[in-house]
Design a protein around this motif. Structure first.
Motif, short mmCIF file in Angstrom:
data_model
loop_
_atom_site.label_atom_id
_atom_site.label_comp_id
_atom_site.label_asym_id
_atom_site.label_seq_id
_atom_site.Cartn_x
_atom_site.Cartn_y
_atom_site.Cartn_z
N ARG B 127 0.82 -1.22 0.00
CA ARG B 127 0.00 0.00 0.00
C ARG B 127 0.85 1.27 0.00
NH1 ARG B 127 -4.92 -0.73 4.10
NH2 ARG B 127 -5.66 1.04 2.89
N VAL B 128 2.15 1.11 -0.21
CA VAL B 128 3.04 2.26 -0.07
C VAL B 128 2.72 3.38 -1.06
CG1 VAL B 128 4.85 1.41 -1.62
CG2 VAL B 128 5.47 2.90 0.27
N MET B 129 2.16 3.02 -2.21
CA MET B 129 1.87 4.04 -3.22
C MET B 129 0.38 4.32 -3.35
SD MET B 129 4.67 5.20 -4.18
CE MET B 129 4.18 6.18 -5.58
N GLU B 130 -0.36 4.01 -2.30
CA GLU B 130 -1.80 4.28 -2.34
C GLU B 130 -2.09 5.63 -1.72
OE1 GLU B 130 -4.35 1.33 -0.58
OE2 GLU B 130 -3.66 -0.19 -1.99
N MET B 131 -2.94 6.38 -2.40
CA MET B 131 -3.41 7.66 -1.85
C MET B 131 -4.59 7.37 -0.96
SD MET B 131 -3.27 10.93 -1.77
CE MET B 131 -2.94 12.10 -3.07
N ASP B 132 -4.54 7.79 0.27
CA ASP B 132 -5.72 7.52 1.10
C ASP B 132 -6.83 8.49 0.73
OD1 ASP B 132 -4.83 9.84 2.17
OD2 ASP B 132 -5.11 9.25 4.24
N SER B 133 -8.06 8.07 1.02
CA SER B 133 -9.19 8.89 0.58
C SER B 133 -9.34 10.12 1.48
CB SER B 133 -10.47 8.07 0.60
OG SER B 133 -10.68 7.52 1.88
N GLN B 134 -9.20 11.27 0.91
CA GLN B 134 -9.41 12.55 1.58
C GLN B 134 -8.69 12.67 2.93
OE1 GLN B 134 -13.61 12.36 1.64
NE2 GLN B 134 -13.81 13.55 -0.23
N THR B 228 -1.16 -1.35 -5.81
CA THR B 228 -1.59 -0.36 -6.81
C THR B 228 -0.71 0.88 -6.68
OG1 THR B 228 -3.18 0.57 -5.26
CG2 THR B 228 -4.03 -1.04 -6.84
N TYR B 229 -0.62 1.62 -7.76
CA TYR B 229 0.08 2.89 -7.69
C TYR B 229 -0.49 3.81 -8.75
CZ TYR B 229 2.63 1.79 -11.93
OH TYR B 229 2.92 1.50 -13.22
N ALA B 230 -0.38 5.09 -8.50
CA ALA B 230 -0.85 6.07 -9.48
C ALA B 230 0.36 6.80 -10.03
CB ALA B 230 -1.80 7.06 -8.81
N PRO B 231 0.41 7.04 -11.36
CA PRO B 231 1.58 7.68 -11.95
C PRO B 231 1.89 9.05 -11.34
CG PRO B 231 0.18 6.75 -13.65
CD PRO B 231 -0.55 6.58 -12.37
N ASP B 232 0.83 9.80 -10.97
CA ASP B 232 1.11 11.13 -10.41
C ASP B 232 1.79 11.04 -9.04
OD1 ASP B 232 -1.36 10.12 -9.50
OD2 ASP B 232 -1.88 12.08 -8.70
N LEU B 233 1.43 10.02 -8.27
CA LEU B 233 2.09 9.84 -6.98
C LEU B 233 3.54 9.41 -7.18
CD1 LEU B 233 -0.63 8.07 -4.78
CD2 LEU B 233 -0.26 10.49 -5.20
N GLU B 234 3.72 8.55 -8.16
CA GLU B 234 5.07 8.09 -8.48
C GLU B 234 5.95 9.30 -8.85
OE1 GLU B 234 5.33 4.43 -10.92
OE2 GLU B 234 6.59 5.69 -12.19
N ALA B 235 5.38 10.21 -9.62
CA ALA B 235 6.14 11.40 -10.03
C ALA B 235 6.50 12.26 -8.81
CB ALA B 235 5.33 12.22 -11.03
#
Lengths: 483, 350
Positions: B127-134, B228-235
């Motif tokens: 979960r290291v690259m997961e954005m938590d909800s709000q 899961t990961y999101a490209p914007d978080l990776e950036a």
């Protein structure tokens, strides 16, 4: 705008000060504006609904008042019921109806997928709809007079202290007070502040603290039943007790704040709770719990259906119907129907006991020979029964409630470790839960509406200190908002 | 006197009485209690309870000391996994419960603002690259002591919609969370079942087998939890990494219970992501520990027990030494071996 919000801390004093500064003839305008502002803080769109309810019930009331023949009033009453219950049903029960239809069709092997309508349940719709319907019904029966001043009537429907969570007021009690000139009265203002303090204590110190534990047990997780599956039977049982107290403190806390707030403006609202956990039987309980709703259902549903009749069967059916309707009023879910249906069964059992067993005992002179059950046993057993039934109210699904109740009723499988009892938040948090319940118990020892006189300041300081130090983050919704 | 004048006089006399006898004394009492409580909590409890997240944040903000310290960032998984004394004398576990990407990002920014050259350890879990909800993972009490004195923290709360005006008011800011600070303080003084050590929290005993069996069952019922990961978080992460070329970012995958591993359907994707990060950034190394640990090494299916943490941390030290990535705290400008072509995968056994 929640009562337990920073905004309300500013809103309330400003409203009260302005209220007394203005000439009394125009105070209703201030209160109506404040009430609409209060309601619009959730979503301005909701205002449209409350205005529709206000306009339709007022207009129908006016037309009914002008007609002497009761039968001829009926179309106006039906029209008022149709529009307002229609709105309530549409916003609150449409998705529930579609989901239920989907479940039923799946049971019989049909492939039906219900549409999911994105309906946002307007805050407090169940409360103000019932309040305005009581006005229509009372006019129909000639129990109240039509209020000709539309602005005052609009204020009766939208009066902000009790708008979103009651108490559900009757026009005979509220409207005359809204019309009367009110003065600043020292004693009444102090009592109002004390009542508000009690409400915040119940909400922030007890309800929100216990909520932490209860939420962990009912945690949905990815499976939808993660919490119920993970916890031990002992935690499920404790959670049932905690939730019963949480629900009581959350709701009666709101009612106390509403009553206290209104008292600051000289308007007395009806008491909604009278120490329900001291009830010794289920009938006594419902006389003490959510009084404004139970009396509403008694007056407008139970009695018109025949109420308590000589026929045991008819009385039982009436009680069960009222219980089910009360359940569905609370929430659009089968879990509420089950929980309140169960309470209806308890009510019926009690009626049967009184009408059959007690009569038979008396007829045979056996009633005095039987040992009486100590009061505390009656109180405790009623509390345990009520608490277990509230598992359905809190559970997110019937499956979830069954998992928890299954664990509770299998004590052989309990693993009694400290961790299983105190759960994730640990011993300290669990200790605080018990401490908050102890404080609530102490507050139960204080006589109802005790006049504190010169000790008022000390009382207010004490209650502030307890709330300040032991209150839990005051930003959570009130549980009954969902109704 | 007219009725209106009489009522007006009555109104004002009652109002004056209310202000004099109730509102003023009560207001003064509230102000005094609030200021005393604010002082005690800001200056004492939030700063000295070492296991509290506020303490960790205060420690991390302090850029005048601990220049050879190696910080470890991650959620509760890593708080329970890295036993610092088994790693070395200069490690500190800054892991916080529920810390997802946004919290780790804040901590990394605070750390990278310092003039340091030590490596940084980031626990590499699914979960290291997961954005938590709000910002729901943001435990507000961690940040309250810093709202008024650190713009970075204030901005962080604002960006995640967790800033409230009352957080600026002395005496008002801690309302609703006092007991949670006391809890941390008492837990540190009295440690019957847990050991608190350099930011880590470790259960001294493993749960009974039947409890563990129940936890495993629950984990399975919870269903798969893919990486899961999101490209914007990776950036955003890479921006921090690239802005600190002198710092070595060690992504360490700590051991997982087999029931979690079973529920991680795309473990190869996770490895692939780590490999890409290492390939793209010269100052990134990824080491994954795949363990066949017995149940007693776990507190539950998600976290290691004290025994497990000590074993893993000792093994981590040994492997860092073998790979030439071990930092003793003595080197002022450490030189790291050339980047390997692939990430390191270590299989641990009891």
């Amino acid at each position: 705008m929640l009562f337990n919000s920073f905004e309300f801390l500013l809103f309330l004093p400003a409203t009260v000060v302005l209220y007394y500064l203005l000439p009394w003839r125009v105070r209703w305008i201030l209160l109506l504006f404040a009430s609409y502002l209060f309601y619009a803080s959730w979503d301005p769109k909701y205002l449209l609904l409350i205005m529709v309810t206000t306009a339709t019930t007022w207009y129908a009331g006016g037309r009914m008042a002008a007609i002497k023949d009761k039968e001829k009033r009926k179309p106006w009453l039906l029209g008022s019921l149709l529009v307002n219950l229609g709105l309530l049903i549409y916003f609150k029960y449409t998705n529930f109806a579609f989901e239920s239809l989907e479940q039923i069709t799946q049971l019989i092997g049909m492939d039906y997928h219900a549409p999911e309508l994105k309906l946002l349940l307007p805050v407090g719709i169940s409360f103000y709809t019932f309040q305005s319907l009581s006005y229509s019904i009372d006019i129909y029966y000639g129990r109240t007079r039509h209020e000709k001043h539309f602005g005052l009537y609009a204020l009766f429907v939208a009066y902000f202290p009790q708008l979103v969570m009651g108490p559900i007021e009757r026009s005979n009690n509220l409207l005359p007070q809204l019309k009367r000139e009110q003065f600043v009265e020292y004693d009444r203002m102090v009592q109002g502040l004390c009542k508000i303090g009690q409400g915040f204590f119940k909400k922030l110190v007890v309800a929100d603290r216990l909520k932490l534990y209860v939420d962990e047990v009912h945690f949905l997780g990815d499976s939808g039943v993660s919490g119920p599956l993970a916890v031990d039977g002992v935690a499920a049982l404790i959670s049932a007790f905690f939730f019963a107290i949480q629900m009581y403190c959350d709701f009666s806390g709101y009612s106390d704040i509403a009553i206290g707030t209104s008292r600051l403006m000289g308007v007395e609202l009806m008491e909604n709770f009278k120490k329900p956990f001291l009830a010794r039987n289920i009938s006594d309980f419902w006389v003490r719990w959510h009084i404004s709703l139970t009396t509403w259902f008694m007056d407008y549903v139970f009695v018109p259906m025949g109420g308590y009749t000589p026929s045991l069967f008819r009385t039982s059916v009436n009680l069960l119907i009222v219980a089910m309707v009360t359940g569905i009023w609370h929430g659009a879910s089968w879990t509420f129907v089950i929980a309140f249906g169960f309470m209806g069964v308890l009510m019926v059992s009690r009626v049967l006991y009184i009408m059959i067993v007690e009569k038979w005992l008396k007829a045979n002179n056996l009633d005095s020979k039987l040992p009486s059950i100590p009061g505390w046993v009656q109180i405790l057993s009623l509390f345990v029964t009520f608490a277990l039934s509230t598992t359905y109210i809190r559970a997110s699904s019937i499956q979830s409630a069954h998992i928890l109740l299954g664990k509770i009723f299998q004590p052989g499988d309990w693993i009694l470790t400290v961790q299983n009892i105190v759960l994730k938040n640990g011993q300290f948090e669990f200790g605080l839960c018990l401490f908050s319940i102890f404080l609530l118990f102490l507050s139960y020892l204080v006589p109802f509406n005790l006049k504190l006189g010169r000790y008022s300041l000390a009382y207010l300081m004490g209650i502030f200190l307890v709330i300040y130090l032991f209150g839990y983050d005051g930003s959570t919704d009130f549980f009954y908002f969902q109704f | 006197m007219t009725d209106q004048q009489t009522s007006s006089t009555s109104n004002s006399s009652h109002f004056r009485l209310l202000v004099r006898k109730i509102l003023l004394p009560l207001g003064a009492f509230i102000v005094v209690v609030g200021l005393i409580a604010d002082f005690v909590f800001t200056k004492v409890l939030t700063q000295y309870a070492e296991l509290s997240n506020s303490y960790k944040l205060a420690r991390l903000e302090d850029d005048t000391r601990l220049l050879n310290e190696i910080p470890i960032f991650g959620p509760s998984i890593s708080r329970n996994a890295y036993y610092c004394d088994s790693l070395g004398t200069n490690y500190y576990n800054y892991s916080m419960e529920n810390a997802g990407f946004i919290i780790n990002e804040l901590l990394l920014k605070l750390e990278s603002d310092k003039d340091k050259t030590t490596p940084i350890i980031i626990d590499f879990h699914f979960r290291v690259m997961e954005m938590d909800s709000q910002g729901s993972s943001i435990n507000i009490r961690t940040y309250l002591p810093f709202v008024s004195k650190d713009d970075r923290v204030r901005q962080f709360l604002k960006e995640n919609d967790r800033f409230r005006p009352h957080q600026d008011i002395p005496g008002g800011r801690y309302f609703g969370v006092y007991s949670s600070y006391v809890k941390d303080y008492l837990a540190e003084v009295y440690q019957p079942r847990k050991l608190y050590h350099k930011g880590g929290v470790f259960n001294k005993e493993a749960p009974p087998p039947e409890q563990m069996a129940r936890n495993i069952e629950k984990r399975r019922l919870d269903g798969p939890r893919p990486f899961t990961y999101a490209p914007d978080l990776e950036a955003r992460l890479e921006e921090i990494i690239r802005a600190n070329p002198d710092r070595l970012f060690l992504f360490i995958g700590s051991p997982r219970h087999y029931s979690i591993q079973e529920m991680l359907p795309n473990y190869d994707d996770m490895k692939g992501w780590g490999k890409r990060m290492q390939e793209r950034n010269d100052n990134v190394r990824v080491i994954l520990f795949e363990a066949t640990y017995p149940d007693r090494y776990f507190k539950d299916t998600g976290h290691l027990s004290l025994e497990g943490a000590r074993h893993f941390s000792g093994q981590l030290r040994r492997h860092l030494q073998q790979l030439g990535l071990y930092y003793t705290g003595e080197e002022s400008a450490p030189v790291w071996p050339e980047k390997p072509a692939d990430i390191a995968v270590v299989h641990l056994v009891e």
